[in-house]
Design a protein around this motif. Sequence first.
Motif, PDB file in Angstrom:
ATOM      1  N   ALA A  30     -86.833 135.256  -4.906  1.00 40.06           N
ATOM      2  CA  ALA A  30     -86.740 135.606  -6.323  1.00 40.06           C
ATOM      3  C   ALA A  30     -87.492 136.906  -6.544  1.00 40.06           C
ATOM      4  CB  ALA A  30     -87.300 134.497  -7.211  1.00 40.06           C
ATOM      5  N   THR A  31     -87.052 137.654  -7.584  1.00 40.95           N
ATOM      6  CA  THR A  31     -87.674 138.929  -7.950  1.00 40.95           C
ATOM      7  C   THR A  31     -88.016 138.890  -9.431  1.00 40.95           C
ATOM      8  OG1 THR A  31     -86.368 140.081  -6.257  1.00 40.95           O
ATOM      9  CG2 THR A  31     -87.403 141.436  -7.976  1.00 40.95           C
ATOM     10  N   GLY A  32     -89.317 139.128  -9.734  1.00 47.94           N
ATOM     11  CA  GLY A  32     -89.738 139.133 -11.128  1.00 47.94           C
ATOM     12  C   GLY A  32     -89.292 140.391 -11.860  1.00 47.94           C
ATOM     13  N   ALA A  33     -89.403 140.323 -13.181  1.00 46.26           N
ATOM     14  CA  ALA A  33     -88.991 141.450 -14.022  1.00 46.26           C
ATOM     15  C   ALA A  33     -89.881 142.663 -13.729  1.00 46.26           C
ATOM     16  CB  ALA A  33     -89.052 141.068 -15.501  1.00 46.26           C
ATOM     17  N   ARG A  34     -89.255 143.844 -13.798  1.00 41.10           N
ATOM     18  CA  ARG A  34     -89.989 145.063 -13.511  1.00 41.10           C
ATOM     19  C   ARG A  34     -90.966 145.362 -14.652  1.00 41.10           C
ATOM     20  NH1 ARG A  34     -88.694 149.114 -10.015  1.00 41.10           N
ATOM     21  NH2 ARG A  34     -86.631 148.166  -9.725  1.00 41.10           N
ATOM     22  N   ALA A  35     -92.143 145.861 -14.295  1.00 46.55           N
ATOM     23  CA  ALA A  35     -93.191 146.286 -15.239  1.00 46.55           C
ATOM     24  C   ALA A  35     -93.722 145.140 -16.080  1.00 46.55           C
ATOM     25  CB  ALA A  35     -92.700 147.406 -16.143  1.00 46.55           C
ATOM     26  N   ALA A  36     -93.482 143.885 -15.652  1.00 45.75           N
ATOM     27  CA  ALA A  36     -94.043 142.739 -16.366  1.00 45.75           C
ATOM     28  C   ALA A  36     -95.360 142.340 -15.707  1.00 45.75           C
ATOM     29  CB  ALA A  36     -93.069 141.577 -16.352  1.00 45.75           C
ATOM     30  N   PRO A  37     -96.383 141.996 -16.516  1.00 46.79           N
ATOM     31  CA  PRO A  37     -97.680 141.674 -15.920  1.00 46.79           C
ATOM     32  C   PRO A  37     -97.648 140.428 -15.052  1.00 46.79           C
ATOM     33  CG  PRO A  37     -97.689 141.210 -18.262  1.00 46.79           C
ATOM     34  CD  PRO A  37     -96.406 141.934 -17.982  1.00 46.79           C
ATOM     35  N   GLY A  38     -96.842 139.435 -15.358  1.00 41.62           N
ATOM     36  CA  GLY A  38     -96.784 138.202 -14.582  1.00 41.62           C
ATOM     37  C   GLY A  38     -95.489 138.073 -13.811  1.00 41.62           C
ATOM     38  N   ALA A  39     -94.922 139.172 -13.348  1.00 45.45           N
ATOM     39  CA  ALA A  39     -93.646 139.114 -12.643  1.00 45.45           C
ATOM     40  C   ALA A  39     -93.779 138.336 -11.346  1.00 45.45           C
ATOM     41  CB  ALA A  39     -93.148 140.529 -12.381  1.00 45.45           C
ATOM     42  N   HIS A  40     -94.864 138.521 -10.604  1.00 46.75           N
ATOM     43  CA  HIS A  40     -95.012 137.821  -9.329  1.00 46.75           C
ATOM     44  C   HIS A  40     -95.190 136.321  -9.544  1.00 46.75           C
ATOM     45  CE1 HIS A  40     -99.083 138.497 -10.756  1.00 46.75           C
ATOM     46  NE2 HIS A  40     -99.517 137.582  -9.871  1.00 46.75           N
ATOM     47  N   LEU A  41     -95.798 135.925 -10.666  1.00 42.65           N
ATOM     48  CA  LEU A  41     -95.936 134.506 -10.949  1.00 42.65           C
ATOM     49  C   LEU A  41     -94.598 133.884 -11.321  1.00 42.65           C
ATOM     50  CD1 LEU A  41     -99.261 134.631 -13.020  1.00 42.65           C
ATOM     51  CD2 LEU A  41     -98.948 134.190 -10.570  1.00 42.65           C
ATOM     52  N   ALA A  42     -93.769 134.598 -12.093  1.00 41.65           N
ATOM     53  CA  ALA A  42     -92.446 134.085 -12.465  1.00 41.65           C
ATOM     54  C   ALA A  42     -91.565 133.910 -11.235  1.00 41.65           C
ATOM     55  CB  ALA A  42     -91.805 135.020 -13.479  1.00 41.65           C
ATOM     56  N   ALA A  43     -91.615 134.873 -10.285  1.00 40.45           N
ATOM     57  CA  ALA A  43     -90.794 134.762  -9.082  1.00 40.45           C
ATOM     58  C   ALA A  43     -91.234 133.568  -8.235  1.00 40.45           C
ATOM     59  CB  ALA A  43     -90.887 136.054  -8.280  1.00 40.45           C
ATOM     60  N   ALA A  44     -92.551 133.379  -8.102  1.00 39.35           N
ATOM     61  CA  ALA A  44     -93.026 132.251  -7.303  1.00 39.35           C
ATOM     62  C   ALA A  44     -92.662 130.920  -7.954  1.00 39.35           C
ATOM     63  CB  ALA A  44     -94.538 132.363  -7.118  1.00 39.35           C
ATOM     64  N   GLU A  45     -92.739 130.862  -9.275  1.00 36.55           N
ATOM     65  CA  GLU A  45     -92.377 129.613  -9.946  1.00 36.55           C
ATOM     66  C   GLU A  45     -90.893 129.338  -9.847  1.00 36.55           C
ATOM     67  OE1 GLU A  45     -92.943 127.372 -14.299  1.00 36.55           O
ATOM     68  OE2 GLU A  45     -93.662 129.436 -13.990  1.00 36.55           O
ATOM     69  N   ALA A  46     -90.039 130.349  -9.910  1.00 41.50           N
ATOM     70  CA  ALA A  46     -88.598 130.142  -9.763  1.00 41.50           C
ATOM     71  C   ALA A  46     -88.265 129.549  -8.395  1.00 41.50           C
ATOM     72  CB  ALA A  46     -87.875 131.465  -9.981  1.00 41.50           C
ATOM     73  N   CYS A  47     -88.932 130.029  -7.363  1.00 41.88           N
ATOM     74  CA  CYS A  47     -88.683 129.482  -6.025  1.00 41.88           C
ATOM     75  C   CYS A  47     -89.135 128.026  -5.935  1.00 41.88           C
ATOM     76  CB  CYS A  47     -89.398 130.326  -4.981  1.00 41.88           C
ATOM     77  SG  CYS A  47     -88.704 131.979  -4.724  1.00 41.88           S
ATOM     78  N   ARG A  48     -90.251 127.699  -6.549  1.00 37.16           N
ATOM     79  CA  ARG A  48     -90.710 126.316  -6.508  1.00 37.16           C
ATOM     80  C   ARG A  48     -89.772 125.392  -7.280  1.00 37.16           C
ATOM     81  NH1 ARG A  48     -95.820 128.830  -7.348  1.00 37.16           N
ATOM     82  NH2 ARG A  48     -95.687 128.308  -9.586  1.00 37.16           N
ATOM     83  N   LEU A  49     -89.241 125.863  -8.423  1.00 35.51           N
ATOM     84  CA  LEU A  49     -88.344 125.016  -9.223  1.00 35.51           C
ATOM     85  C   LEU A  49     -87.049 124.727  -8.494  1.00 35.51           C
ATOM     86  CD1 LEU A  49     -88.898 126.600 -12.753  1.00 35.51           C
ATOM     87  CD2 LEU A  49     -89.688 124.360 -11.947  1.00 35.51           C
ATOM     88  N   ILE A  50     -86.450 125.752  -7.886  1.00 35.51           N
ATOM     89  CA  ILE A  50     -85.182 125.511  -7.190  1.00 35.51           C
ATOM     90  C   ILE A  50     -85.416 124.715  -5.902  1.00 35.51           C
ATOM     91  CG2 ILE A  50     -85.187 127.629  -5.838  1.00 35.51           C
ATOM     92  CD1 ILE A  50     -82.168 125.957  -7.547  1.00 35.51           C
ATOM     93  N   GLY A  51     -86.572 124.881  -5.301  1.00 35.61           N
ATOM     94  CA  GLY A  51     -86.868 124.108  -4.107  1.00 35.61           C
ATOM     95  C   GLY A  51     -87.044 122.636  -4.415  1.00 35.61           C
ATOM     96  N   ARG A  52     -87.705 122.356  -5.527  1.00 37.93           N
ATOM     97  CA  ARG A  52     -87.868 120.969  -5.916  1.00 37.93           C
ATOM     98  C   ARG A  52     -86.526 120.332  -6.244  1.00 37.93           C
ATOM     99  NH1 ARG A  52     -90.847 121.760 -10.029  1.00 37.93           N
ATOM    100  NH2 ARG A  52     -92.848 121.669  -8.915  1.00 37.93           N
TER     101      ARG A  52
END
Length: 550
Positions: free
Chosen positions: A314-336
Amino acid sequence: MSQQGGSPARHEDDWWGQLYDDATEDTGPTAGSDSLDDRFTSARNAVTGRPGGATGGTSPRDPRAEPRREPAVPLQRAASPAPTPPAATGRDAAPAPAGQGTAPPPGTAPPRQRAPWEPPADEPGSPATFPPPPAEDGYRTQAPPAAGRPFAQPRVDRPSPPPHADGFPAPPRADRLPAPAAQPRVDRPSPPPHADGFPAPPPADRPPAPAAPPSATPPSPPPPPPPPSSLDYVGSGPPTYDPEPTALPAADPDDLGELVADTVLDGARYGACTLRAVSLRGDSGRYRGEPRRDALLTARFGTGEQALLLVAMATGARAAPGAHLAAAEACRLIGRAVGRSHRGLVADIRAARRGELKSGLHRLTDRSLGRLRAGALEQGLDAEEYTASLRCLLLPADPDCRTRVFFGAGEGGLFRLRDGEWQDVEPRVSAAEVGEPVLGFGSPPAETPEGDRLTMDLGIPTPPSPYEPAPEPPREPFRFRASVARPGDVLVMCTGGLADPLRGEAALCAYLARRWSRRAAPGLAAFLADAQVRVKGYADDRTAAAVWEA
C-alpha cells in the motif's frame, strides 16, 4: 749381497765368499777408462736398461763371472732392516761391497745403479709391485715412495695461512674445497596474507628477490575490468539525490512503534513459485528525512497444500503527515480479511471460480478501505489524507495449481516477463467504473436495467452495520485479474514508484529483463540491488514483489 737392502745370506748366493776366499790372491784395482764416451755409454745404459759396466762395457764378459740376479724382495721383507755382519779384523774382515771404495773382480761389470725414479725390473716368478697413488688432502701432499722402496716419506706440514685483521682464520682456498653436492629444490608455500590485506614480509632466511631489470618494451595495459553485476542508475545521467540514506525521520518517544525502517526485504518458495519482495525508501524521502510511505506485508495462511500466500502493498497519500501509518493499516486490514477467508479463497482458486473470486475480493477490498476512512474520521483527520492505494497478490501453495490472482485499487503496475519481453498486464477499467459505488454500502437509489427500483425506493434506509461503520464509496476502481502462469514466467507487482519508470525508461526495462530472465530466481541481496537501480526524475518509494515460475 742384494742392492735392495741387507738380508740373511744363503748358500747359493755366497758368490762373494767363493771369489774372495783365502786361496784367491788380490787382483788389485782394475784400470778403467774415464772418457766422455764411456760416461755417455754408462748413462745410456742406465736409462735404457742395457747391460754394461759403468766404465765402458765394450770388453767381453765372462758369463760364469756375471753375478746372478736376485728376485725382487717383497714389500713385507724389505721393510725389515738388514742384519749387521759381525766385525772382523785382518784377513777375516770381508771387503766392502761395490760402490763403497772397493772395485769388483776383474772381468765383471759392477751392478748397475738404478735411478730413484726408475721402477724395478720385473723378475720371472716374482709379483710386480706398484707404489700406491699419492694421497692428497686439503693442505698436505704425501709423495709416493721411491721405486722399490715402500717406506713412508716424511710428512710435510704446510704453514697455516695468517689470520685476518679481525682475528678469525682465513677461509680455505676455493680451489681446494670439494664441490658441494646439488641439493633438490624445495618450493616453500607462500605465506598467507595478513588480515589487513597486505602480503606478509619474507622470512629472515629468504632474502627478497632482486627486482627485475627494466625492459625496453613498455608493459601492456591491464585488461578492462568486467562489467558490474548491478548498476547504480540508468538513463542519461545520475539522479540528483545521493544513492544512500542521508537523514532519519523524526521519532516520537511515546510512539516508537510507528517508526518505519528504510528498507524491508523478504522472500519464500512454495510449490512451483519463488517469491522475492522488497520495499525501500525513495531518494527524496532519504534526503528530506521523511518516513517511507510504502508498506509491505507477506503472510502465509494455512499449512501444506491448503496454504495461501498473500503479498499486500500500500502507498499512503502524498504530503500527508500520517501517510506511512495509513499504508501500514491498510495492509493489516486486508491481511486480516484474507486470513479469515483463506479456506474459501483456496477452494475457489483451485476450482477456477472467477466470478466468485472477483466479487468476494471486491467486497473484502471495499470493507478494508472503508474501515480505513472510518478510522480517519474517528481521529479527526480528513479522509482524503488518511487513505492509501492497495494492491494484493494471492499465491496457492499447491504445486499443481498455477493460478495467480491479483486484485486491488489505486496506482501501481502489474507486469509479466515472458521470453525476455515485458508485458503490461495491468487490468484496464473504463471511465464509467471510476467512482462507481458498491451496492449495499451507502449507495444512493438506482434503477436496474429492467427499470426496477432498488430497496431505497421503498423508503427503508439501509441500517448501519453493528460491527463496522459503512465506508464511503472507493475513489479508485477495483482491479482484478486471474491468470495461469507458464514455466519460466516472472510476474511483477509494484507500486507507482517502480511502475512509472518501467513504463517511461526503456533502459531500466532492458536491464531488469536481462537480470530477471534467468531460470533461477536471484537471491535477496541481488534482488534488492536490481530493484533499487535509479532513474533520474523518479525519486518516490519503491515496493515490488516478483514471482519466478519453475
